[in-house]
Design an enzyme around this catalytic site. Structure first.
Site, PDB file in Angstrom:
ATOM      1  N   HIS A 257       0.872  -1.173   0.000  1.00 14.60           N
ATOM      2  CA  HIS A 257       0.000   0.000   0.000  1.00 14.60           C
ATOM      3  C   HIS A 257       0.912   1.227   0.000  1.00 14.60           C
ATOM      4  CE1 HIS A 257      -3.735   2.035   1.791  1.00 14.60           C
ATOM      5  NE2 HIS A 257      -2.789   2.896   2.104  1.00 14.60           N
ATOM      6  N   CYS A 290      -2.913  11.948   4.804  1.00 16.18           N
ATOM      7  CA  CYS A 290      -2.927  11.364   6.153  1.00 16.18           C
ATOM      8  C   CYS A 290      -2.943  12.509   7.159  1.00 16.18           C
ATOM      9  CB  CYS A 290      -1.706  10.472   6.371  1.00 16.18           C
ATOM     10  SG  CYS A 290      -1.574   9.876   8.056  1.00 16.18           S
ATOM     11  N   ASN A 299      -2.758   8.108  -1.916  1.00 12.84           N
ATOM     12  CA  ASN A 299      -2.241   6.815  -2.352  1.00 12.84           C
ATOM     13  C   ASN A 299      -1.744   6.969  -3.784  1.00 12.84           C
ATOM     14  OD1 ASN A 299      -4.758   6.201  -0.486  1.00 12.84           O
ATOM     15  ND2 ASN A 299      -3.342   4.499  -0.332  1.00 12.84           N
TER      16      ASN A 299
HETATM   17  C1  LIG Z   1     -10.080   2.867  17.873  1.00 21.94           C
HETATM   18  C2  LIG Z   1     -10.902   4.061  18.323  1.00 21.94           C
HETATM   19  C3  LIG Z   1     -12.384   3.775  18.205  1.00 21.94           C
HETATM   20  C4  LIG Z   1     -10.573   4.350  19.773  1.00 21.94           C
HETATM   21  O1  LIG Z   1     -11.076   5.637  20.142  1.00 21.94           O
HETATM   22  P1  LIG Z   1     -11.375   5.988  21.640  1.00 21.94           P
HETATM   23  O2  LIG Z   1     -11.841   7.398  21.644  1.00 21.94           O
HETATM   24  O3  LIG Z   1     -10.167   5.631  22.451  1.00 21.94           O
HETATM   25  O4  LIG Z   1     -12.538   4.926  21.895  1.00 21.94           O
HETATM   26  P2  LIG Z   1     -13.567   4.736  23.061  1.00 21.94           P
HETATM   27  O5  LIG Z   1     -13.765   3.278  23.202  1.00 21.94           O
HETATM   28  O6  LIG Z   1     -13.154   5.556  24.261  1.00 21.94           O
HETATM   29  O7  LIG Z   1     -14.898   5.375  22.449  1.00 21.94           O
HETATM   30  C5  LIG Z   1     -15.034   6.747  22.187  1.00 21.94           C
HETATM   31  C6  LIG Z   1     -16.456   7.019  21.677  1.00 21.94           C
HETATM   32  O8  LIG Z   1     -16.672   6.423  20.407  1.00 21.94           O
HETATM   33  C7  LIG Z   1     -17.720   5.433  20.486  1.00 21.94           C
HETATM   34  N1  LIG Z   1     -17.290   4.318  19.639  1.00 21.94           N
HETATM   35  C8  LIG Z   1     -16.296   3.440  19.878  1.00 21.94           C
HETATM   36  N2  LIG Z   1     -16.143   2.628  18.832  1.00 21.94           N
HETATM   37  C9  LIG Z   1     -17.058   2.983  17.913  1.00 21.94           C
HETATM   38  C10 LIG Z   1     -17.359   2.516  16.606  1.00 21.94           C
HETATM   39  N3  LIG Z   1     -16.661   1.524  16.042  1.00 21.94           N
HETATM   40  N4  LIG Z   1     -18.332   3.112  15.918  1.00 21.94           N
HETATM   41  C11 LIG Z   1     -19.037   4.146  16.457  1.00 21.94           C
HETATM   42  N5  LIG Z   1     -18.779   4.654  17.681  1.00 21.94           N
HETATM   43  C12 LIG Z   1     -17.809   4.070  18.414  1.00 21.94           C
HETATM   44  C13 LIG Z   1     -17.836   5.106  21.951  1.00 21.94           C
HETATM   45  O9  LIG Z   1     -19.121   4.638  22.244  1.00 21.94           O
HETATM   46  C14 LIG Z   1     -17.542   6.442  22.584  1.00 21.94           C
HETATM   47  O10 LIG Z   1     -18.687   7.271  22.422  1.00 21.94           O
HETATM   48  P3  LIG Z   1     -19.059   8.423  23.496  1.00 21.94           P
HETATM   49  O11 LIG Z   1     -19.187   7.696  24.779  1.00 21.94           O
HETATM   50  O12 LIG Z   1     -17.872   9.408  23.458  1.00 21.94           O
HETATM   51  O13 LIG Z   1     -20.317   9.015  22.943  1.00 21.94           O
HETATM   52  C15 LIG Z   1     -10.518   5.316  17.514  1.00 21.94           C
HETATM   53  O14 LIG Z   1      -9.173   5.611  17.782  1.00 21.94           O
HETATM   54  C16 LIG Z   1     -10.661   5.113  16.028  1.00 21.94           C
HETATM   55  O15 LIG Z   1     -11.743   4.905  15.499  1.00 21.94           O
HETATM   56  N6  LIG Z   1      -9.556   5.210  15.308  1.00 21.94           N
HETATM   57  C17 LIG Z   1      -9.591   5.015  13.861  1.00 21.94           C
HETATM   58  C18 LIG Z   1      -9.248   6.269  13.186  1.00 21.94           C
HETATM   59  C19 LIG Z   1      -9.223   5.969  11.709  1.00 21.94           C
HETATM   60  O16 LIG Z   1     -10.173   5.486  11.114  1.00 21.94           O
HETATM   61  N7  LIG Z   1      -8.070   6.272  11.116  1.00 21.94           N
HETATM   62  C20 LIG Z   1      -7.892   6.031   9.741  1.00 21.94           C
HETATM   63  C21 LIG Z   1      -7.775   4.575   9.425  1.00 21.94           C
HETATM   64  S1  LIG Z   1      -6.161   3.929   9.409  1.00 21.94           S
HETATM   65  C22 LIG Z   1      -5.557   4.455   7.941  1.00 21.94           C
HETATM   66  O17 LIG Z   1      -6.175   5.194   7.220  1.00 21.94           O
HETATM   67  C23 LIG Z   1      -4.260   3.899   7.499  1.00 21.94           C
HETATM   68  C24 LIG Z   1      -4.443   2.858   6.408  1.00 21.94           C
HETATM   69  C25 LIG Z   1      -5.197   1.669   6.947  1.00 21.94           C
HETATM   70  O18 LIG Z   1      -5.210   3.373   5.336  1.00 21.94           O
HETATM   71  C26 LIG Z   1      -3.110   2.397   5.856  1.00 21.94           C
HETATM   72  C27 LIG Z   1      -2.005   3.431   5.839  1.00 21.94           C
HETATM   73  O19 LIG Z   1      -1.343   3.501   6.882  1.00 21.94           O
HETATM   74  O20 LIG Z   1      -1.761   4.106   4.811  1.00 21.94           O
END
Ligand SMILES: CC(C)(COP(=O)([O-])OP(=O)([O-])OC[C@H]1O[C@@H](n2cnc3c(N)ncnc32)[C@H](O)[C@@H]1OP(=O)([O-])[O-])[C@@H](O)C(=O)NCCC(=O)NCCSC(=O)C[C@@](C)(O)CC(=O)[O-]
Length: 352
Positions: A257, A290, A299
């Site tokens: 990737h 990013c 990408n």
């Molecule tokens: C992992 C967490 C969730 C931890 O995030 P957190 O804030 O530590 O999680 P939490 O468990 O404390 O939850 C926070 C809030 O989110 C809710 N919650 C919890 N989970 C969910 C869910 N699934 N769907 C909907 N809601 C959710 C949960 O209920 C809570 O709600 P509140 O009480 O504040 O109202 C967060 O850090 C996260 O989502 N990170 C992902 C960010 C992301 O998507 N980044 C981009 C993807 S990676 C990328 O692009 C790279 C890649 C893959 O393309 C390859 C490359 O490197 O090039």
């Protein structure tokens, strides 16, 4: 570049440019599977809100190019990635009214935790469409797949997932287990494998290999090793691939990737092709960036990747002209420059 690395790279390029393959079968070593990540990785950082209808139109058009895997969205909290807030509706639409296409398509959704996967499963069960749907005369066969992600450095892991690398792997374990009970195919990601915005370009390849092996041992069907920052160079890509091989990781379990921040994505792709990797991620029009990596571009553009693969006598099954039209259309919709040089050149040639 060390003299020995330079020699190996030149002989790799010579070998590929003269090679021609006899058969057209998709299963032969000259077929490259492209995973189109534009609708998820490409759009997730766009500041301007993009309508659900535009995203569906993008996915439907992509499904008609010959591409067989499309990242369609992510089940993440809206406060983390607001642009992906419409994923549930898009997923439901794709399950109930999959775009007509000549071939089976896999739709992939990123899930950061069990909650994300449960949200996806709820939609699948609500529609009654299984993870592997055989299709019918009026509906093409579709597969629903999930991606989960870990990072190769602690600082990036903290920024992207709010936990350490070890904690993220612990978080992933039950996601894979649940996916397996639902017959959902799993794709792992290892981010910042060739450079980290916080820790620099020298990411330890053995760490990447360890995480990749752990994801495969947990049950991932394939792992995409990501150059998130685009800092990867040909020698370090080669070193990483050799380290993965030495760790017993098969090329068939591996995708690459590449982001194109330093314009090295296609060079690194050729190094990986020569090494035997046949799965690559890319985004139409070079969409993406990013949020944690200053100056990171998108990408590698799908059009550029297709052009390069075809120029080597290999094939992708994807229509470059149609992909180029989509790249131009979505760039215009988003008001951003089309980052694909091959896409722009293809359209210019067509308009002559
Ligand atoms: C992992 C967490 C969730 C931890 O995030 P957190 O804030 O530590 O999680 P939490 O468990 O404390 O939850 C926070 C809030 O989110 C809710 N919650 C919890 N989970 C969910 C869910 N699934 N769907 C909907 N809601 C959710 C949960 O209920 C809570 O709600 P509140 O009480 O504040 O109202 C967060 O850090 C996260 O989502 N990170 C992902 C960010 C992301 O998507 N980044 C981009 C993807 S990676 C990328 O692009 C790279 C890649 C893959 O393309 C390859 C490359 O490197 O090039």
């Amino acid at each position: 570049m060390a003299a020995r690395s330079r020699m190996r790279l030149f002989s790799a390029l010579r070998g590929l440019s003269t090679r021609r393959f006899a058969t057209e079968s998709r299963l032969t070593s000259d077929h490259v599977r492209i995973v189109e990540v534009g609708p998820r990785d490409g759009l997730q950082n766009e500041k301007k809100s993009i309508s659900k209808e535009t995203k569906i139109q993008l996915i439907e058009r992509l499904a008609n190019t010959g591409v067989t895997t499309i990242e369609a969205g992510s089940f993440v909290p809206a406060k983390w990635v607001p642009q992906m807030a419409s994923t549930a509706e898009i997923c439901e639409h794709l399950l109930t009214s999959p775009p007509l296409s000549q071939h089976a398509i896999t739709y992939n959704y990123l899930v950061p935790n069990v909650r994300g996967l449960e949200n996806l499963v709820k939609i699948m069960e609500g529609t009654g469409v299984p993870a592997e749907s055989a299709g019918s005369a009026s509906k093409p066969a579709t597969t629903t797949e999930v991606s989960l992600f870990a990072a190769a450095t602690e600082a990036f892991s903290k920024a992207n997932t709010n936990c350490t690398v070890a904690e993220s792997l612990e978080r992933i374990k039950p996601i894979v287990a649940l996916a397996k009970t639902k017959n959902i195919r799993v794709r792992g990601y290892v981010s910042v494998a060739l450079g980290c915005p916080y820790e620099g370009p020298e990411v330890n390849p053995s760490k990447v290999a360890d995480i990749t092996a752990t994801l495969l041992e947990m049950g991932a069907d394939e792992v995409s090793v990501a150059d998130t920052t685009g800092m990867g160079t040909a020698p370090r890509t080669m070193e990483l691939l050799q380290t993965l091989k030495a760790a017993g990781i098969a090329n068939t379990d591996l995708a690459l990737h590449f982001h194109d921040t330093y314009g090295q994505a296609l060079v690194n792709t050729i190094v990986s092709l020569e090494h035997g990797v046949r799965i690559f991620d890319s985004s139409v029009g070079g969409l993406g960036g990013c949020p944690y990596s200053k100056g990171a571009t998108g990408n590698v553009a799908t059009e550029d990747l297709i052009h390069t693969v075809h120029s080597l006598g290999m094939h992708t099954g994807i229509n470059l002209e149609e992909m180029s039209r989509i790249g131009s259309w979505i760039s215009e919709v988003l008001g951003r420059e089309n980052a694909s040089r091959a896409g722009k050149a293809t359209l210019a040639r067509l308009s002559e």
